[in-house]
Design an enzyme around this catalytic site. Sequence first.
Site, short mmCIF file in Angstrom:
data_model
loop_
_atom_site.label_atom_id
_atom_site.label_comp_id
_atom_site.label_asym_id
_atom_site.label_seq_id
_atom_site.Cartn_x
_atom_site.Cartn_y
_atom_site.Cartn_z
N GLU A 295 69.83 -0.07 -69.20
CA GLU A 295 69.80 0.20 -67.77
C GLU A 295 68.39 0.39 -67.21
O GLU A 295 68.16 0.10 -66.04
CB GLU A 295 70.64 1.45 -67.46
CG GLU A 295 72.12 1.25 -67.61
CD GLU A 295 72.71 0.25 -66.63
OE1 GLU A 295 72.24 0.21 -65.46
OE2 GLU A 295 73.60 -0.52 -67.02
N SER B 231 104.54 -6.70 -35.11
CA SER B 231 105.73 -6.15 -34.43
C SER B 231 105.87 -4.64 -34.55
O SER B 231 106.78 -4.06 -33.94
CB SER B 231 106.99 -6.83 -34.97
OG SER B 231 107.03 -8.19 -34.59
#
Length: 621
Positions: free
Chosen positions: A79, A347
């Site tokens: 990392e 709806s």
Amino acid sequence: MKFVFKLFLGIFFFFLTCVILLYTYALFDQLSLEKQRNNITIYDYDGQVMYETNFKRSMHWTAIEDIPTFIQDAFVKVEDKRFYYHAGIDPIRITKALATNLLHGNVRQGGSTITQQYAKNLFLTNEQTISRKIQELGYAARLEMQYSKQEILEGYLNTLYFGHGVYGISAAATYFFDTDLQDLSVSQVAMLVGIPNGPSLYSPFINPEQATQRQQLILHVFLKEDMINQKTYEQAINEKLVYHTHDTSEQQDIQQYYIDAVLQELLQMNIDSNQELKVYTYYDQKAQQALNDAIQTNLTQDTTNELETAAMITQPFTSGILAIAGGKDYTLSQYNRALYANRQVASTIKPLLYYCALTQGFTPATQFVSQKTTFRISDTEQYSPSNYADLYANDEISMINALALSDNIYAVKTHLFLGINTLHQMLLKFNIEQSTPNASEALGTVNMSLLELSSIYTTFASEGLYAKPTFIQSVANEDKELYVHQINHKQLLDRDTTLVLNQMLRAPFDIKNKNFTIPSMYGYEPNTMMAAKSGTSNWDSWVMAFNPEYVIGIWCGFDDNRDLDKRYYTIDKQIFKDTVNALYTQQNGPWYQLSNNLVEKKVNPIHATEDNNGSTYWFFK
């Protein structure tokens, strides 16, 4: 040439000055990690602790001396290989990442150091903005100036997110391999190192093939960096990993969407977070578990299927939010669609339209002809809506039948009869400011979040009483209450009219409404009485339902607004049904009581004519 040199020199000294100022500020502006770790406790509806730190979850903290050196080195080499040599920001890494991303025209590589990632885990969100990145740099500088590399690495390894609600390397070892850190093999370590870079991509429970590819890449890094020899590398590559088994509910953090929403609401209260805070919420573990189980049962976890969902359960009469799902899996996506995705409500808008009609002299028996119709809106504008599958009664139908079958012609006729401003003004009362008065709004062409739509249905469920939905009941520090949710109900809708509407919303389940098609919720009625309305557009599928105890909203669709295949139209309905049945396993739920101004009638719902063998609906006396 001299001018270019001076310009370059000026830019260099400008940035040098900025760096000096940043680190001078970072040295003296104290950052208390211990306070940061313990300053928020969140409680559920029953007073049980559900969150204890600002690291996103209560967690077991593992001291750096208890984390094997090999694991520490593994994360650093993969990392942030210059972790021990930079001051929180790595210019070389940033430059390489920038060049790579510019070369490929998209984000291929990140420039964040371990310190920056730790700062983000501690203090910030995953939001991708320039302001958030600047904040991250500031926090990273303060961490570097005030804490040792070992303290930073310890915090980083304890706050890493591995997906599935798992935080920290120690918890990850247990979750994925059911083993202690000290007993992890090289191959297992490589797998764990790869997951935090993208839990939705590299978790072996979600994407085993991609997870293995990344693990093998990391093993190659171990070999290249002389962390292992060739023999160990070959053994690790060939090792067949055996994972600890979990059931579906264990493989995700069902509380995390809720916790994120609580923290966001807390931020908006402007309460000083530099103190011990106790936050009491409406979170209901039973409701959340029922909702998540239903989602997991009905939505595949195959990540090639990108269909998403959002869901919310709200408590009538308090408007407290009991449960929420911002997506089908928090590990796959932390974006909370229930709060932030604005979708066409279709709806599901019709009950509000019919409420407006009931207040202006309509009754559940009011009839319009359902047939293919072109409406003249003005001298220059026409509107030609259609029913689903282009089916029509070609006869008069009642409001009950129109609601049951979700007849669009009836809705538009009602809308135009009332005047298109009527529904618009009602939506404004619910703070739906994106409403635009037009003919198609009767069919739900307005976009809303699930939270906004739920506020309307919670008002129906609360017999017309409106209160703003909330996650938080109260907030206190060690000495006093800082905030208490005052339920300031507003009688936004007439109670009797709302009760008539609520009973009429039983129609979508009622097979006696069968006409040119079957009722929209037929086959999805749960084991207890609920009112419900479904809604579908080309891109969205909804179910909104309620009784006096729960309001349940479900949405399904694709994040990129691609068209929905018809096979997806029933998934939200099944999620609704399964959720309600899980909530009511031992007893039936409550229903509303007739007021003195209403009367109960048995009618044939298609034309709302009285019929002793008909269905029960409510009318004004």
